[in-house]
Design an enzyme around this catalytic site. Structure first.
Site, mmCIF file in Angstrom:
data_model
loop_
_atom_site.group_PDB
_atom_site.id
_atom_site.type_symbol
_atom_site.label_atom_id
_atom_site.label_comp_id
_atom_site.label_asym_id
_atom_site.label_seq_id
_atom_site.Cartn_x
_atom_site.Cartn_y
_atom_site.Cartn_z
ATOM 1 C CE LYS A 52 4.685 -4.966 -1.403
ATOM 2 N NZ LYS A 52 4.821 -4.561 0.002
ATOM 3 C CD GLN A 96 2.464 -5.148 2.823
ATOM 4 O OE1 GLN A 96 3.381 -5.547 2.120
ATOM 5 N NE2 GLN A 96 1.885 -3.987 2.622
ATOM 6 C CG ASP A 119 9.763 -3.140 2.642
ATOM 7 O OD1 ASP A 119 9.471 -2.676 1.529
ATOM 8 O OD2 ASP A 119 9.043 -3.933 3.272
HETATM 9 N N1 GUN Z 1 2.824 -1.030 3.594
HETATM 10 C C1 GUN Z 1 2.572 -0.056 2.673
HETATM 11 N N2 GUN Z 1 3.606 0.033 1.808
HETATM 12 C C2 GUN Z 1 4.520 -0.887 2.184
HETATM 13 C C3 GUN Z 1 5.785 -1.261 1.670
HETATM 14 O O1 GUN Z 1 6.312 -0.724 0.681
HETATM 15 N N3 GUN Z 1 6.401 -2.264 2.340
HETATM 16 C C4 GUN Z 1 5.865 -2.864 3.424
HETATM 17 N N4 GUN Z 1 6.558 -3.821 4.028
HETATM 18 N N5 GUN Z 1 4.705 -2.536 3.938
HETATM 19 C C5 GUN Z 1 4.031 -1.549 3.298
#
Ligand code: GUN
Length: 282
Positions: A52, A96, A119
């Site tokens: 990311k 996350q 998100d």
């Molecule tokens: N864990 C697995 N996929 C994601 C996501 O798209 N965002 C976040 N914050 N955590 C995740």
């Protein structure tokens, strides 16, 4: 033989478009900024967070990393989110998941103000999506919808089956398909007549997390098969939920793993950060 939906190619196109938006903002003296919060040192999460951040760097978004130890208390996590909520320079906050079990994920997502919730996991944003008025759409389902758009795949009137009921993928995916007029079935790993349901489906989206559980005998001719799984096979190689080699001869469209949904998720996060930045700083 199915059309292979190339997530890498579509995501690069999206990132090129988004870079133009970032350059315009920079011309006005604004640099979009993402704050990434990672609690503990889960290996997969560390890799996702790095990817990311790489995407942010590629298109000129600033990213700040907050690495908290496994033993972080709930109050410490909530205090950090509060600080980021109030930081004028931060446009988006990404916590996350998963986070360590002693921490309450709902409290944490609830703490992120909806305006910075890139998100789309805050209950306000989740509620807006379920009512058909989305602001921040969770990145993986948003990326899948973008793949459909790129290939002119219609949802209205189609039988769509989502396998997986998570808040991150399954539920928001189902809501997006419902909002587009699909006839949507949501299954899970315990669903008893899965094969029967899949054989009647025009669009199948698998987010289970088990290698090769979707086989060619379960898939209708010319259907659309989207693989959200990121698993490792016996040789330690990354693979999806779908038996790609055999299903590709039956399906009309299919996504590979890697190079399918994964890169789209990251591109849509960039999209959400820029949206948050524009909304906040207009
Ligand atoms: N864990 C697995 N996929 C994601 C996501 O798209 N965002 C976040 N914050 N955590 C995740």
């Amino acid at each position: 033989m199915a059309v292979i939906i190339d997530g890498k190619e579509i995501s690069n196109k999206v990132l090129d478009e988004l870079k133009v938006e970032v350059d315009k903002l920079k011309g006005k003296g604004i640099t979009p900024c993402l704050a990434v919060v990672l609690v503990g040192s889960d290996t997969a999460s560390c890799i996702y967070v790095k990817n990311k951040q790489k995407a942010c760097e590629k298109i000129g978004i600033e990213s700040k990393e907050y690495l908290l130890p496994e033993e972080t208390t709930e109050q410490e996590l909530l205090d950090l989110i509060d600080k980021l909520n109030n930081d004028e320079n931060v446009d988006g906050i990404l916590l996350q998941s998963p986070i360590p079990r002693h921490l309450d994920i709902l409290k944490a997502f609830n703490k992120i103000i909806p305006e910075k919730d890139v998100d789309g996991f805050n209950p306000i944003n989740a509620g807006l999506l379920s009512m058909g008025f989305p602001v921040f759409i969770p990145c993986t389902p948003q990326g899948i919808m973008r793949m459909f758009k790129e290939h002119n795949i219609e949802i209205e009137g189609k039988r769509c089956t989502v396998i997986g009921r998570s808040n991150i993928v399954g539920k928001p995916m189902a809501q997006l398909l419902i909002n587009k007029g699909g006839t949507v079935t949501v299954c899970n790993s315990k669903t008893q007549n899965l094969k029967e349901i899949l054989l009647a489906s025009d669009i199948v989206i698998s987010a289970v997390g088990k290698p090769k559980i979707i086989t060619d005998d379960m898939i209708k001719q010319n259907s659309v098969v989207i693989d959200v799984g990121i698993n490792r096979n016996e040789q330690g190689k990354i693979c999806g939920d779908v038996d790609f080699e055999n299903v590709k001869d039956i399906a009309g469209y299919i996504t590979p793993v890697p190079g399918g949904v994964g890169p789209m998720t990251i591109a849509m996060l960039m999209n959400n950060i820029i949206l948050a930045c524009k909304n906040r700083r207009k």
